[in-house]
Design a protein around this motif. Structure first.
Motif, PDB file in Angstrom:
ATOM      1  N   ARG A 415       0.690  -1.204   0.091  1.00 24.25           N
ATOM      2  CA  ARG A 415      -0.024  -0.185  -0.001  1.00 24.25           C
ATOM      3  C   ARG A 415       0.801   1.422   0.095  1.00 24.25           C
ATOM      4  O   ARG A 415       0.429   2.368  -0.537  1.00 24.25           O
ATOM      5  N   THR A 416       2.164   1.098   0.514  1.00 22.37           N
ATOM      6  CA  THR A 416       2.968   2.275   0.565  1.00 22.37           C
ATOM      7  C   THR A 416       3.804   2.476  -0.725  1.00 22.37           C
ATOM      8  O   THR A 416       4.147   3.639  -1.183  1.00 22.37           O
ATOM      9  N   TRP A 417       4.376   1.411  -1.380  1.00 21.17           N
ATOM     10  CA  TRP A 417       5.364   1.412  -2.222  1.00 21.17           C
ATOM     11  C   TRP A 417       5.046   0.646  -3.564  1.00 21.17           C
ATOM     12  O   TRP A 417       5.775   0.746  -4.438  1.00 21.17           O
ATOM     13  N   LEU A 418       3.693   0.206  -3.480  1.00 24.37           N
ATOM     14  CA  LEU A 418       3.284  -0.455  -4.801  1.00 24.37           C
ATOM     15  C   LEU A 418       3.993  -1.595  -5.214  1.00 24.37           C
ATOM     16  O   LEU A 418       4.073  -1.925  -6.328  1.00 24.37           O
ATOM     17  N   LEU A 419       4.646  -2.492  -4.142  1.00 23.78           N
ATOM     18  CA  LEU A 419       5.601  -3.534  -4.312  1.00 23.78           C
ATOM     19  C   LEU A 419       4.947  -4.762  -3.603  1.00 23.78           C
ATOM     20  O   LEU A 419       4.594  -4.707  -2.484  1.00 23.78           O
ATOM     21  N   LEU A 420       4.740  -5.846  -4.347  1.00 23.43           N
ATOM     22  CA  LEU A 420       3.938  -6.968  -3.784  1.00 23.43           C
ATOM     23  C   LEU A 420       5.045  -8.096  -3.729  1.00 23.43           C
ATOM     24  O   LEU A 420       5.577  -8.561  -4.595  1.00 23.43           O
ATOM     25  N   LYS A 455      -2.192   1.990  -6.858  1.00 19.37           N
ATOM     26  CA  LYS A 455      -2.108   1.742  -5.485  1.00 19.37           C
ATOM     27  C   LYS A 455      -3.412   1.158  -4.928  1.00 19.37           C
ATOM     28  O   LYS A 455      -4.277   1.422  -5.254  1.00 19.37           O
ATOM     29  N   PRO A 456      -3.120  -0.363  -4.031  1.00 19.25           N
ATOM     30  CA  PRO A 456      -4.373  -0.716  -3.515  1.00 19.25           C
ATOM     31  C   PRO A 456      -5.322   0.078  -2.843  1.00 19.25           C
ATOM     32  O   PRO A 456      -4.967   1.067  -1.972  1.00 19.25           O
ATOM     33  N   CYS A 457      -6.525  -0.054  -3.094  1.00 13.55           N
ATOM     34  CA  CYS A 457      -7.579   0.650  -2.348  1.00 13.55           C
ATOM     35  C   CYS A 457      -7.586   0.502  -0.861  1.00 13.55           C
ATOM     36  O   CYS A 457      -7.719   1.212   0.156  1.00 13.55           O
ATOM     37  N   CYS A 458      -7.158  -0.708  -0.479  1.00  9.35           N
ATOM     38  CA  CYS A 458      -7.113  -1.292   0.978  1.00  9.35           C
ATOM     39  C   CYS A 458      -6.386  -2.639   1.104  1.00  9.35           C
ATOM     40  O   CYS A 458      -6.038  -3.170  -0.032  1.00  9.35           O
ATOM     41  N   ASP A 459      -6.130  -3.117   2.178  1.00  8.71           N
ATOM     42  CA  ASP A 459      -5.433  -4.371   2.287  1.00  8.71           C
ATOM     43  C   ASP A 459      -6.127  -5.634   1.877  1.00  8.71           C
ATOM     44  O   ASP A 459      -5.586  -6.688   1.515  1.00  8.71           O
TER      45      ASP A 459
END
Length: 505
Positions: A415-420, A455-459
């Motif tokens: 959610r902060t860095w768009l790294l999964l 960016k994810p909207c949520c977890d």
């Protein structure tokens, strides 16, 4: 411990007898690249060791946007962007690729033909008035003009032209000759007879492609493979614009960091999977863990066995494509290095001390370690602090107290860095047991992370994305508690849109 400190990136968890200490120069048998004028397929381009890309990868041209000789690829319709990332492909070489683009504009007195450029009609049929008369010179009525346009009215400027294909040998020649020059400059055996060299910034070169009196500059960036991109507007040879284009490249080079490269002795003993000739090696150099990835490795087929996940006979690009890249299309080894550079560029920002979030998110960041991506000759080196005292084992994945910080850190990273981060399994989890009895966990190995498009909207959205990944599904199916913790965290932090979508399901 060192033997088990390995990653999915080519270093499979096989028996210890498969892992051998070898000199770093013996990781792979070298490939021989034939002369570009040789008619074989043993060339840089065919081997996937050189690639045209839409825009430079490591060169920051933002300060040169007003420089008259800087090319604007967004204006060039023959090289379109393909989504979230810059286009990685091949430069169109065939003249037919450019017919429509050359015919986009015309003189004010020109009437557009009903035929597209590259037509197969003869000049006699296209321009009948040019032949049905007596003249001291008879023009060839049977030729087939490519620019089939006529003037709107009499006595106006006429238009014509010829497009020609860029010869594949010409591209291979400029790529190879530039690469040879870069090899001599950055990796000279005269300067470094006893060491492998890795730089903090990618080695770069400047390549000129000329056609008659016209030319343009390509930028070359050595990031595992050599990436080439058009950097300048076209110019006449020896003109002021030619001089300006080279000066522009001089300005780009001035920002590069080539001081204090990492020097690894050529006889340095390093672990690699000798039986598979994987081209990936790892070891401890001082206080650091290093992993070397050789570009030719990505061309070789092998059997990959990671834990209990038998991937069967696939080559490296397929594994990374399916597991690390989500929806993206991984077509060659060059795309792996392209993706790796993008991931490590973001990873550097995660550890940037000037970032506003440093301090606020230290709890989550402390689960990870900083990594330097260093650039060698057809190879890269990933260097990170050597952390932990042992690898995790399967039983530890049933320990809620150990796994909860990992889950929180992975979701924070997305959610902060768009790294999964998707490769959560024992060899990528390092355990540090302190004297005071506190157990510290580290999640390592980041070169197969996914770059999220937005960016994810949520977890909850992040966890949903993870469940769609085949590799994550296998991990979750093996480690039930880990899957449950991710589901719990996602359900606890779901936005209204996701909650509504879940209710409909």
């Amino acid at each position: 411990n060192l033997l088990l400190f390995v990653s999915a990136t080519g270093s499979a968890l096989l028996s210890l007898s498969d892992k051998k200490l070898v000199p770093i120069d013996d990781i792979l048998s070298p490939l021989t690249i034939k002369s570009p004028t040789n008619s074989s397929n043993d060339h840089l381009i065919e081997k996937g060791l050189a690639r045209f890309i839409r825009k430079p990868l490591s060169l920051d041209t933002s300060s040169l946007v007003d420089f008259p000789m800087l090319v604007n690829m967004d204006e060039l319709k023959f090289c379109p962007s393909m989504g979230m990332d810059e286009y990685v492909g091949t430069l169109p070489l065939d003249e037919t690729e450019y017919y429509d683009h050359f015919s986009r504009f015309s003189l004010s007195g020109i009437q557009e033909s009903t035929l597209k450029p590259g037509n197969k009609k003869t000049a006699g049929k296209l321009f009948p008035g040019a032949f049905k008369k007596k003249c001291s010179v008879v023009l060839p009525s049977q030729c087939q003009p490519e620019m089939a346009t006529r003037v709107k009215e009499s006595a106006r400027a006429a238009s014509g032209g010829k497009m020609t294909s860029i010869d594949e040998v010409a591209m291979e020649e400029q790529f190879q000759y530039t690469t040879i020059g870069m090899s001599d400059s950055y990796f000279s055996s005269e300067d470094y007879p006893d060491h492998r060299v890795f730089y903090k910034s990618p080695p770069i070169g400047c390549s000129t492609l000329g056609a008659g009196p016209m030319g343009m500059l390509f930028a070359a960036e050595w990031i595992g493979v050599v990436f080439f991109s058009i950097i300048s507007q076209p110019f006449y040879a020896g003109s002021k614009n030619h001089e300006a284009a080279l000066h522009m490249f001089d300005l780009l080079e001035s920002s590069r960091c080539v001081a204090d490269p990492l020097l690894i002795p050529r006889n340095f003993m390093i672990y690699c999977n000798q039986s598979q000739k994987s081209g990936v090696a790892w070891g401890q150099l001082g206080d650091h863990f290093i992993k070397i990835i050789e570009a030719p490795y990505l061309l070789e087929k092998q059997k990959m066995v990671i834990g209990t996940f038998n991937k069967g006979d696939h080559n490296y690009q397929r594994i990374l494509g399916e597991e690390a890249c989500g929806e993206a299309k991984w077509k060659s080894n060059s795309v792996f290095f392209y993706h790796l550079y993008k991931v490590m560029a973001v990873w550097g920002k995660v550890w940037d001390t000037n970032c506003e979030c440093v301090g606020v998110d230290d709890k989550h960041r402390s689960v990870f370690v900083p990594v330097d991506l260093l650039f060698g000759e057809f190879s890269v080196c990933l260097r990170s602090p050597f952390v932990g005292t042992k690898d995790a084992v399967n039983e530890m994945f049933e320990n809620r107290d150990l796994m909860k910080p990992i889950v929180d850190a992975v979701l924070w990273l997305a959610r902060t860095w768009l790294l999964l981060y998707i490769d959560i399994r024992p060899p990528n989890l390092r355990i540090c047991e302190k004297e005071d009895g506190v157990t510290k966990v580290y999640l390592i190995d980041y070169d197969d992370m996914v770059l999220l498009k937005e960016k994810p909207c949520c977890d909850f959205s992040t966890v949903t994305t993870m469940w769609k990944n085949e590799h994550v599904q296998k991990v979750f199916n093996q480690y039930k508690l880990l899957a449950a913790l991710f589901d719990e965290a996602g359900n606890a932090h779901a936005c209204e849109v996701c909650l509504l979508g879940r209710a409909k399901i």
